[in-house]
Design a protein around this motif. Structure first.
Motif, short mmCIF file in Angstrom:
data_model
loop_
_atom_site.label_atom_id
_atom_site.label_comp_id
_atom_site.label_asym_id
_atom_site.label_seq_id
_atom_site.Cartn_x
_atom_site.Cartn_y
_atom_site.Cartn_z
N LYS A 67 0.83 -1.21 0.00
CA LYS A 67 0.00 0.00 0.00
C LYS A 67 0.87 1.26 0.00
O LYS A 67 0.56 2.24 -0.67
CB LYS A 67 -0.89 0.01 1.26
CG LYS A 67 -2.36 -0.19 0.96
CD LYS A 67 -3.17 -0.24 2.25
CE LYS A 67 -4.00 1.01 2.47
NZ LYS A 67 -4.82 0.91 3.70
N ASN A 117 2.49 11.00 10.47
CA ASN A 117 1.86 9.92 11.21
C ASN A 117 1.42 8.75 10.34
O ASN A 117 0.83 7.79 10.83
CB ASN A 117 0.67 10.45 12.02
CG ASN A 117 1.13 11.44 13.08
OD1 ASN A 117 2.21 11.30 13.64
ND2 ASN A 117 0.33 12.47 13.33
N ASP A 118 1.66 8.83 9.03
CA ASP A 118 1.32 7.72 8.13
C ASP A 118 2.25 6.53 8.40
O ASP A 118 3.39 6.71 8.79
CB ASP A 118 1.49 8.13 6.66
CG ASP A 118 0.50 9.21 6.25
OD1 ASP A 118 -0.44 9.47 7.02
OD2 ASP A 118 0.69 9.81 5.17
N HIS A 170 17.49 27.66 7.35
CA HIS A 170 17.34 26.41 6.61
C HIS A 170 17.67 25.21 7.50
O HIS A 170 16.98 24.19 7.46
CB HIS A 170 18.23 26.41 5.37
CG HIS A 170 17.89 27.51 4.41
ND1 HIS A 170 18.64 27.81 3.30
CD2 HIS A 170 16.87 28.40 4.41
CE1 HIS A 170 18.09 28.83 2.66
NE2 HIS A 170 17.02 29.21 3.32
N LEU A 186 17.23 25.11 10.65
CA LEU A 186 16.11 24.96 11.59
C LEU A 186 14.89 24.32 10.94
O LEU A 186 14.23 23.47 11.55
CB LEU A 186 15.75 26.32 12.21
CG LEU A 186 16.83 26.90 13.13
CD1 LEU A 186 16.46 28.29 13.59
CD2 LEU A 186 17.07 26.01 14.33
N TYR A 187 14.56 24.71 9.69
CA TYR A 187 13.42 24.03 9.02
C TYR A 187 13.69 22.53 8.96
O TYR A 187 12.80 21.71 9.13
CB TYR A 187 13.21 24.47 7.55
CG TYR A 187 13.14 25.95 7.24
CD1 TYR A 187 12.68 26.86 8.16
CD2 TYR A 187 13.52 26.40 5.97
CE1 TYR A 187 12.63 28.21 7.83
CE2 TYR A 187 13.46 27.74 5.65
CZ TYR A 187 13.03 28.65 6.58
OH TYR A 187 12.98 29.96 6.25
N SER A 197 13.44 20.61 12.22
CA SER A 197 12.02 20.37 12.51
C SER A 197 11.49 19.20 11.69
O SER A 197 10.76 18.36 12.19
CB SER A 197 11.16 21.60 12.19
OG SER A 197 11.61 22.72 12.88
N GLU A 233 12.54 16.02 13.15
CA GLU A 233 11.81 15.70 14.37
C GLU A 233 10.45 15.07 14.09
O GLU A 233 9.94 14.30 14.91
CB GLU A 233 11.64 16.94 15.24
CG GLU A 233 12.91 17.29 15.99
CD GLU A 233 12.69 18.40 17.00
OE1 GLU A 233 12.57 18.10 18.20
OE2 GLU A 233 12.63 19.58 16.60
N SER A 270 14.63 13.05 18.50
CA SER A 270 14.72 14.33 19.19
C SER A 270 15.83 15.17 18.58
O SER A 270 16.81 14.66 18.04
CB SER A 270 14.99 14.12 20.68
OG SER A 270 16.37 14.11 20.93
N ARG A 271 15.63 16.48 18.64
CA ARG A 271 16.61 17.39 18.05
C ARG A 271 17.95 17.25 18.73
O ARG A 271 19.01 17.27 18.10
CB ARG A 271 16.11 18.83 18.15
CG ARG A 271 17.02 19.80 17.44
CD ARG A 271 16.44 21.18 17.32
NE ARG A 271 15.09 21.17 16.75
CZ ARG A 271 14.55 22.22 16.11
NH1 ARG A 271 15.23 23.33 15.97
NH2 ARG A 271 13.33 22.15 15.64
N LYS A 318 10.55 26.07 0.50
CA LYS A 318 10.88 27.33 1.16
C LYS A 318 12.38 27.65 0.99
O LYS A 318 12.75 28.79 0.70
CB LYS A 318 10.50 27.22 2.65
CG LYS A 318 10.36 28.56 3.32
CD LYS A 318 9.57 28.42 4.62
CE LYS A 318 9.79 29.61 5.53
NZ LYS A 318 9.61 30.92 4.90
#
Lengths: 311, 95
Positions: free
Chosen positions: A12, A26-27, A81, A83-84, A87, A90, A95-96, A156
């Motif tokens: 799937k 969350n998939d 960049h 930081l994006y 994230s 994460e 964890s960062r 971005k």
């Protein structure tokens, strides 16, 4: 989970990928897909952060206020960049702090280009033009990567990066229109950064252990060699226009292929630098560790302040 | 999480008057005030916004993507909720 359900889930998942439906945090996803992404996105984040160091070296010595304001803005973008991308990492359940510790312990790498020193002002031009140019080639392709948060970060980042390459090319153009000494300085930077820039795309397709699976999962949309070729094809006319020579005696337009042929890359140098033996590997990691350790008390104090004002 | 690791915040930005706040990403900050300042620096360096919301990620309740088919099925099966379900007699062009 029994193997049958596992197989069905994987089937799937692949069907979604094949239909170009993005995967969201969350998939359900195969473990190796998650691990591959954590490795790739965190490496990318680390590259943005470590990449601030060679350029930051020239902020105080930029030749004019205009150049200084531009370089500051560029280096600030690289922080953003990073930081994006932290994230985005994460969202995959790591964890960062662990991610950053993996950089400091050497478990996870960053782009080997940042292990070269910035010796002259022309290096800032060469980095913006060639290094950011190579990064953009890679990142434009990643805007269509299958993992939603990574793709969104890339969109971005690409929007912001386009000025980075132009400001670098503008520095090179200005130097090439300057005195003999300035032209020599620009050519010297070109000579030192050309080959490392080509190495940024990673090992050749035959040698790249992750490419095949990453292409199937559409994490990568083009192979390393395809992107490297596009970069060479785009950069050669830009160099010629301002009178810079590409330091490659085998570089030649190939009419039949419709691409430039270029000489063999020194992969021994690449693996040496990746392995920690580049000119600045130790200096870069030491700077990151120092920043983390010396900022520890600030982060603790900020948390203590936040707790006190909540109650 | 160590004592010095800051909590995660989700950032929402209104790009201009008249539009919704839209999720743009996340960041770490010690408190809400710092989260707002960091959001300004990280997500609006090119005039992307005129207003920012931040909310701690841990406070968000989300639907489960593995249930999404059943969860959203009631909306999919009710085609009569859309105007295209209805036939208009000839002679009426706009309704």
């Amino acid at each position: 989970m029994d193997t049958l359900t596992q197989e069905k889930l994987e089937e799937k998942f692949q069907a979604k990928i094949d239909a170009d439906i993005k995967i969201e945090p969350n998939d359900w996803m195969p473990d190796t897909y998650r691990k591959t992404l954590i490795r790739q996105i965190s490496q990318h984040a680390h590259s943005e952060i470590v990449g601030m160091l060679p350029e930051g070296n020239w902020i105080t010595r930029a030749p004019s206020l205009r150049r200084k304001a531009v370089l500051l803005a560029k280096v600030q973008d690289e922080a953003g960049h990073g930081l994006y991308l932290y994230s985005a990492t994460e969202t995959l359940g790591v964890s960062r702090e662990d991610t950053i510790d993996d950089l400091h312990s050497g478990k996870v790498k960053y782009s080997s280009i940042f292990n070269y020193p910035t010796l002259t002002w022309a290096d800032i031009g060469a980095i913006g033009w060639l290094v950011d140019g190579a990064a953009i080639m890679n990142q434009v392709a990643l805007c269509r990567t299958s993992y939603g948060p990574y793709a969104r970060a890339m969109v971005k980042i690409c929007k912001e990066e386009s000025f980075h390459q132009r400001q670098g090319y503008e520095i090179m153009t200005t130097l090439m229109n300057g005195t003999e000494a300035q032209r020599e300085m620009a050519q010297d930077a070109m000579n030192r950064f050309w080959w490392p820039a080509l190495m940024m795309f990673g090992p050749s397709d035959g040698e790249s252990k992750h490419t095949e699976q990453s292409m199937r999962w559409r994490i990568k949309r083009h192979t390393n060699d395809e992107l490297r070729q596009s970069f060479v094809d785009a950069s050669v006319p830009q160099a010629e226009l301002i009178g810079l020579k590409i330091p490659d005696p085998n570089l030649k337009w190939n009419e039949a292929r419709g691409h430039y042929d270029f000489g063999a890359i020194d992969w021994e140098e690449f693996w040496q630098v990746v392995g920690g033996n580049g000119p600045c590997n130790k200096e870069r990691i030491d700077a990151r560790v120092k920043a983390k350790e010396e900022g520890e008390w600030v982060r603790e104090a900020a948390m203590a302040y936040a707790k006190k004002h909540k109650s | 999480m160590s004592a010095s690791e800051w909590p995660l915040w989700e950032v929402f930005i209104r790009s201009k008057q008249g539009l919704n706040h839209k999720h743009v990403g996340s960041l770490r900050a010690a408190d809400s005030e710092m989260a707002l300042q960091n959001a300004r620096d990280v997500y609006t360096r090119r005039s992307e916004g005129i207003s920012i919301w931040v909310v701690q990620s841990a406070l968000i309740t989300a639907s489960d993507p593995s249930d999404s088919e059943a969860y959203f099925e009631p909306a999919d099966s009710k085609v009569y909720r859309h105007p295209t379900f209805y036939e208009l007699p000839d002679g009426i062009e706009h309704m």
